[in-house]
Structure formats: C-alpha cells, structure tokens
Scaffold this active site. Structure first.
Site, short mmCIF file in Angstrom:
data_model
loop_
_atom_site.label_atom_id
_atom_site.label_comp_id
_atom_site.label_asym_id
_atom_site.label_seq_id
_atom_site.Cartn_x
_atom_site.Cartn_y
_atom_site.Cartn_z
N LYS A 22 42.08 44.13 46.16
CA LYS A 22 41.08 43.11 45.79
C LYS A 22 40.78 42.24 47.02
CE LYS A 22 42.31 39.07 43.80
NZ LYS A 22 41.78 37.86 44.46
N ASN A 23 41.81 41.74 47.66
CA ASN A 23 41.58 40.82 48.78
C ASN A 23 41.14 41.53 50.04
OD1 ASN A 23 42.29 38.91 46.95
ND2 ASN A 23 44.30 38.48 47.82
N CYS A 116 40.90 30.82 40.82
CA CYS A 116 42.06 30.30 40.09
C CYS A 116 42.34 28.86 40.51
CB CYS A 116 43.29 31.15 40.39
SG CYS A 116 43.19 32.80 39.72
N ARG A 121 41.92 23.22 46.81
CA ARG A 121 41.23 24.34 47.49
C ARG A 121 39.89 23.90 48.11
NH1 ARG A 121 41.95 29.96 44.27
NH2 ARG A 121 42.10 30.79 46.38
N ASP A 305 51.11 35.00 46.69
CA ASP A 305 50.59 35.75 45.53
C ASP A 305 51.69 36.53 44.82
OD1 ASP A 305 47.54 36.60 47.31
OD2 ASP A 305 48.17 34.76 46.29
N ARG A 397 40.59 40.08 36.61
CA ARG A 397 39.93 39.77 37.89
C ARG A 397 40.58 40.56 39.02
NH1 ARG A 397 39.95 33.96 39.69
NH2 ARG A 397 39.17 35.08 41.51
#
Ligand code: EPZ
Length: 423
Positions: A22-23, A116, A121, A305, A397
């Site tokens: 994903k990242n 999230c 952030r 993570d 997600r």
C-alpha cells in the site's frame, strides 16, 4: 456496517504470497502523473486506498483502470488541477499528488489530507519542502492553492525524516531546473521503490533509501512498466497473526530485510523464525515470553505500523513488554479493545506496559484505525471464543481481502456485510 466474526485458537498453517505494498504503490500512482504518458503497474493491491488514488487520477483527467492485479494509467489527458476535498479526506497519501501535479503542471488545489487519526499529522514539512522548490502556497482557510511558475533546485533540510514530505519533495524536484538535495530524508524502503520507478521513467535520482537524496531532474520517457514490491507491513501483520494463533506460516514475496526488525522481536519472544531473501517463516514452539522494550523509530528502526499487531501478540507473552511510540502522538487506539478482550495493558502518553495473560476472550470490538484493526485480528486469532470486529472500512484501506488470506491458512473468519444483516 460490515464486520468480521473470528473464532480463535485455530493454528494458522501454510504459505501465503503477500499483497503488493500500500505505502509503495500510493506515491507511485501519484508519480504516474509525472510520466506524462503511459504507466503499467503489476502486483497492485486491491484495497480502498488504491481505489481512492485512481479516483484522484480520474478527477485530474487521467485515464486509470484496474485490470486484475495490474493498473494502467495514461496521464497524457490530464486537464484539471483540483483534487476533490472528499478524496483528500479519504487518505493521508492524497497530499502526495501535490508534488506530482506541481512537477507536471505547476498548479494544484488541495485541502488538508485525511487518513487514520494518529495525532495531529500537520503538513508543515511538506509546505517547507515545496516552498523551497519555488512553490507559492496560498491557504484560504479551506484550500491550499499551490502554484509554481518555475520549480528550481534547492537544498532541503527536513526537520524530521517524514515519509510523505520526502516523497513530495522528490516528485516536485524531478521537474525542477537544477539539482535538489534532500537532507534528513526518510529511509523507508518505499522511498527507494519510488526512486526506482522515477528512474525507469527517465528522471535522475540518487541516494533514495538513505538520509540524503539527490534529484537531478531529467525528462520522462513517456512509458513505465513496474512491479510493486511486497507489503512489509501486511507481511509483518501475517507473521504476528500466525504467532498469535500458535501456528506456522511462511509469508512469500517479501524482502526479508524489510521486516528484519520484527523478525528479531518474534525470535526474542520465543518464536521459531527463518528468513530467506524473499520469504519469512514463523512458527511457535513453546510459550511466548516478553521482549525488551520496543521503540518505534523512522526506518531502519522498528516500524510504527507494526507496533499495534506486535503489541496484540505480546498480550499472550509471559512477563512485561514495554512499547514506546515515538512517531505518532496517538497510536494506541487498539488498547481499549484489547483491554476488553482481557489484556493487561497500562499506557501513559507514549509508553505502554503490556503484562501477558494466559488467555484473551472473544469480544465485540471496533477497529479504530487501519493498524488497530490489524491488532484486533491478531488478538482474535489467539483468543478463546468468538470476536466480532466492526468498522472494517479501516482494515479494507490497507489489507486486500484479509479474511480470504487468513481463511486459506485455516483461520475461522467470516465477513458479514450489510446484506447479511438484512439491512
Ligand atoms: C507514512 O505516513 C505512512 N503512510 C504511514 O503508514 C507510516 O506510519 C508513516 O509514514 C511513518 O512511517 C503512507 O506511506 C501512505 P510521516 P506519513 O510524514 O507520510 C509528523 C499505515 O498504517 N509530520 O513520516 O504521513 C507526523 O505527524 C500508515 O500504513 C509533521 O509533523 O508519515 C508524524 O508524527 C499510517 N509534519 C511524523 O511526522 C509534516 O509535515 C511522521 O510522519 C509531516 C509529518
């Protein structure tokens, strides 16, 4: 509202190919705008953040379509500069499209990105980096109108090795006149993957994956074909889940060096861990024991993570394990649900003390964010009884049909959707 029903204590057994990252794919989807031609990506995870990125590309006028595990993009047709607020708010990565758009068209309108809730952030490092490259950013209280008549090379010192800010700077710098040096750059593997993609597109980038990245610009060749690398966080999650279920699982398609920090923790906890260049196997031979303090740090430190799923696993480990979360100020959203399952955890600000217990019991719990959901799945697989996890939107997600992956390894897991509820 959909939910997972998981009946625990089935040991997971077998082998699984991990999904694409994903990242890794999200910044590369943004970078396809810089290609100014055709991009063909393989091993693309079928997750909602990728679907959101494709919607952003469509909103900007690009052609973008999924063909099974492949994604085809043609960014020659780009004709917009506004990223819809509803898409900006769906994920944090939406902000990465700013750097690519500024590199391609010199114009983009964005709002603050979503994602999230892990703390405040802010995007100040992004603004710092883009401004250094000659971007003028006007904020009207709702939108940032970003313009760059001409991007120029710069020396950018990031106050913190921010993954997203490094990606944004790299993308915009590709189109700058002159070289750019990014100091204190993020070193996560996804940065090296992004640089690999951009180099194949015709741009000159050196040092990505290290603390200093030099972008010397270049011109797009107009076509890139690229295979997305395995998702190190999804792989680490599966390893924690396997250990929690007291099974034995081999995760394939992952560069084992990218999960070496977790593998070390699992071995210290008493798991049997074996690594190959592109696979990691974890098995459980006896009782798990507490591990030395786990401190999250920017890569190559322990990944924030993987803190939630590892914490869930340590709930089963004899003794006290300590976690120190250094990246986000609010990344213990999984603790409340773990406590309801019978875990013994005390959290004070960024420090959590986990005292292992013999048994966790099934409960109704909510996934408060993406990796908190991963923690609850991990705990449920090792718990006695039935756990119901709601709010699967977060989990979907980042994890591609995780219930199918786990069921293929022997987990008793079912997805219940609104239709099943007769809604
Ligand atoms: C990326 O987020 C990842 N997301 C995150 O993964 C990951 O946790 C994070 O990097 C750290 O490794 C993607 O790649 C899509 P940062 P990002 O900028 O880029 C602060 C997941 O679960 N900061 O490195 O947003 C920030 O608040 C997700 O897959 C500023 O203060 O992370 C945080 O405390 C979650 N100002 C720290 O830096 C800024 O301008 C690290 O953030 C930017 C960041």
């Amino acid at each position: 509202m959909s939910e997972f029903i998981i009946r625990g204590a089935n040991p997971l057994k077998g082998e699984i190919q991990v999904q694409g990252s994903k990242n890794g794919i999200l910044p590369i989807l943004a970078a396809s705008i810089l290609v100014g031609g055709e991009t063909l990506l393989h091993n693309c995870p079928d997750i909602s953040d990728v679907a959101c990125a494709l919607e952003i590309l469509h909103a900007l006028g690009c052609k973008a379509q999924r063909r099974g595990g492949d994604i085809y993009i043609d960014s020659r047709t780009i004709n917009g500069y506004e990223i819809p607020d509803r898409l900006m708010k769906k994920m944090r990565s939406s902000i990465i499209f700013a750097g690519a758009m500024l590199g391609r068209t010199g114009n983009v309108r964005i709002s603050s990105p979503g994602g999230c809730f892990l703390g405040e952030r802010p995007i100040d490092y992004h603004i710092h980096a883009l401004s250094a490259l000659g971007v003028d950013m006007e904020y009207d209280g709702e939108y940032y109108l970003c313009r760059a008549l001409k991007l120029h090379g710069a020396q950018i010192s990031l106050p913190f090795p921010s993954v997203g800010a490094t990606e944004n700077a790299m993308l915009a710098a590709c189109a700058a006149e002159g070289s750019t040096i990014i100091y204190n750059a993020a070193r996560e593997p996804e940065l090296a993957d992004l640089a690999d993609f951009l180099q194949r597109a015709g741009f000159e980038i050196n040092g990505a994956g290290g603390p200093t990245v030099i972008v010397s610009g270049g011109r797009s060749c107009g076509f890139v074909e690229y295979t997305i690398r395995g998702d190190r966080i999804a792989a680490g999650t599966l390893l924690c889940a396997a250990a929690a279920s007291r099974g034995e699982v081999t995760v394939r398609g992952i560069d084992s060096a990218r999960v070496s920090q977790l593998s070390h923790c699992l071995a210290e906890a008493g798991c049997a861990v074996r690594s190959w260049a592109d696979a990691v196997r974890v098995g459980t031979v006896g009782p798990l024991s507490a591990i030395s303090p786990v401190e999250t740090h920017p890569y190559p430190g322990f990944s924030t993570d993987l803190q939630p799923p590892l914490m869930a696993l340590m709930c089963f480990a004899k003794g006290e394990s300590i976690f120190i979360e250094n990246i986000f100020e609010s990344r213990y959203n999984h603790i409340e649900s773990l406590l309801r399952m019978g875990a013994r955890i005390q959290a004070f600000d960024r420090i959590a003390h986990v005292h292992g217990v013999p048994v966790l019991h099934g409960e109704r719990v909510d996934a408060a964010d993406l990796r908190a959901g991963a923690a609850l799945i991990t705990a449920a697989l090792g718990a006695q009884g039935e756990t119901r996890i709601s709010d699967l939107g977060y989990i979907d997600r980042g994890y591609e049909r995780i219930e199918e992956v786990l069921a293929s390894l022997g987990a008793d897991i079912t997805r219940i959707t609104e239709n099943d509820f007769g809604a």
